[in-house]
Design an enzyme around this catalytic site. Structure first.
Site, PDB file in Angstrom:
ATOM      1  N   TYR A 133      -9.554   2.223  -3.316  1.00 44.90           N
ATOM      2  CA  TYR A 133      -9.243   3.546  -2.785  1.00 44.90           C
ATOM      3  C   TYR A 133      -8.040   3.482  -1.836  1.00 44.90           C
ATOM      4  CZ  TYR A 133     -14.027   4.496  -4.411  1.00 44.90           C
ATOM      5  OH  TYR A 133     -15.179   4.606  -5.148  1.00 44.90           O
ATOM      6  N   LYS A 182     -16.880  -2.428  -2.891  1.00 48.71           N
ATOM      7  CA  LYS A 182     -16.839  -2.852  -4.291  1.00 48.71           C
ATOM      8  C   LYS A 182     -15.946  -4.079  -4.456  1.00 48.71           C
ATOM      9  CE  LYS A 182     -17.575   1.962  -5.502  1.00 48.71           C
ATOM     10  NZ  LYS A 182     -17.306   2.553  -4.172  1.00 48.71           N
ATOM     11  N   ASP A 222     -19.927   4.782   1.452  1.00 46.55           N
ATOM     12  CA  ASP A 222     -19.487   3.993   0.300  1.00 46.55           C
ATOM     13  C   ASP A 222     -17.972   4.005   0.220  1.00 46.55           C
ATOM     14  OD1 ASP A 222     -19.960   2.643  -2.399  1.00 46.55           O
ATOM     15  OD2 ASP A 222     -18.696   4.367  -2.942  1.00 46.55           O
TER      16      ASP A 222
END
Length: 336
Positions: free
Chosen positions: A51, A77, A46
């Protein structure tokens, strides 16, 4: 499609630390950690554009480029579009402070519209070097980033990202979608909608030994009733339950340290690791399909696998309940 049918096991790898969370990680260390996860059988990864402004996706993609695409499950995401231009002002990470201050310098656009969702996916595919994604989470439409304005962001996602991802799922482009958040309210609101429903959700930090009562009140009963699965993010509460000093992405406050000390005393009495207790607790709820602890060192992967496999005596869970360290409503691994 249900998460349980998609996910290859109960333990995945959360790659937020690869985005230089809290500290600058050498590229070699990041690569070695992903390789260790692969070598030890982890097949769910994931990540997110947020990030490190794309750094986590880039590092993960560099390793996965050499792996057969059909042999692993990948989720990322939407909600942040990473631009080629560099940021000139200090980035705003909401309550998370300077969590990714050591990440890429690229400017991040925070947007959950249909157009931004498609651009976000396109950027992720490029950074990851893959031709498809399995699961896409709608990222951080919650109070911790937006305060009282979070409902406006939710509405932007409802009319934008939700509809795009529902269409992509229906077309078979992705297998599933849901929300990836640190708060329960956006997921509760989504599950109450009459519109196309998510297949699951990634809930970070809200179903751990230190923080689970709120999730048990409304969200998890709703999810269980609707057959919606949960991926547990941050099962170690940002590290404090795994020997670290952070809780909620900040230095742990005295009351949390005191509770962790009580947990450590109890685990020591039973001769088990607190890390194993934390991980197995988070996976004990029927809605929990997998957990994705993060890691920045190869040795942490082996620790996570050992924590999942460690034999914990039923007496520990009974004593944990008797000591009032978990909610009476929380399911425990031995059914206590």
């Amino acid at each position: 499609m249900s998460l349980k049918k998609i996910l290859p096991g109960r333990l995945g790898f959360g790659t937020a630390p690869l985005g230089n969370m809290f500290r600058a990680i050498p590229d070699e260390e990041a690569r070695a950690t992903v390789e260790a996860a692969w070598d030890q059988g982890i097949r769910y990864y994931d990540t997110a554009p947020f990030y490190g402004a794309g750094l986590s996706e880039e590092r993960l993609g560099q390793v996965l480029a050499g792996k057969p695409r059909d042999e692993y499950v990948l989720s990322t995401k939407v909600g942040r579009v990473i631009l080629d231009e560099h940021e000139t002002a200090a980035p705003d990470f909401g309550e998370k402070g300077g969590i990714f201050e050591h990440g890429n310098p690229n400017r991040i656009v925070h947007e959950w519209t249909a157009d931004a969702t498609e651009r976000s996916i396109e950027g992720s595919l490029k950074r990851l070097g893959v031709d498809r994604l399995d699961i896409v989470w709608v990222h951080d439409i919650a109070q911790d980033f937006h305060g009282d304005a979070w409902l406006g962001k939710f509405e932007e996602a409802r009319t934008g990202a939700f509809r795009v991802l529902s269409r992509l799922r229906d077309e078979g482009v992705i297998k599933a979608w849901g929300l990836g958040v640190n708060k329960t309210e956006p997921i509760e609101l989504t599950l109450a909608l009459d519109e196309p429903q998510p297949d699951g959700f990634l809930l970070a930090g809200r179903y751990t030994l230190l923080d689970h009562e709120h999730a048990l009140q409304r969200l998890l009963p709703m999810a269980q009733e609707q057959g919606v699965g949960m991926v547990v993010g941050g099962p170690y509460s940002s590290g404090i339950l795994a020997g670290g000093a952070h809780f909620e992405y900040q230095q742990a406050p005295p009351e949390i340290i005191a509770k962790v000390d009580r947990l450590k005393e109890l685990t020591a009495e039973h001769g088990i690791s607190i890390k194993a207790a934390a991980l197995q607790f988070s996976l004990a709820h029927p809605v929990a399909d997998a957990a994705v602890p993060g890691a920045t060192k190869p040795s942490r992967i082996a620790e996570d696998i050992a924590a999942l496999d460690e034999k914990i005596p039923a007496a520990f869970w009974h004593d944990l309940r008797a000591a009032g360290l978990v909610s009476p409503a929380a399911p425990l691994p031995d059914g206590a």
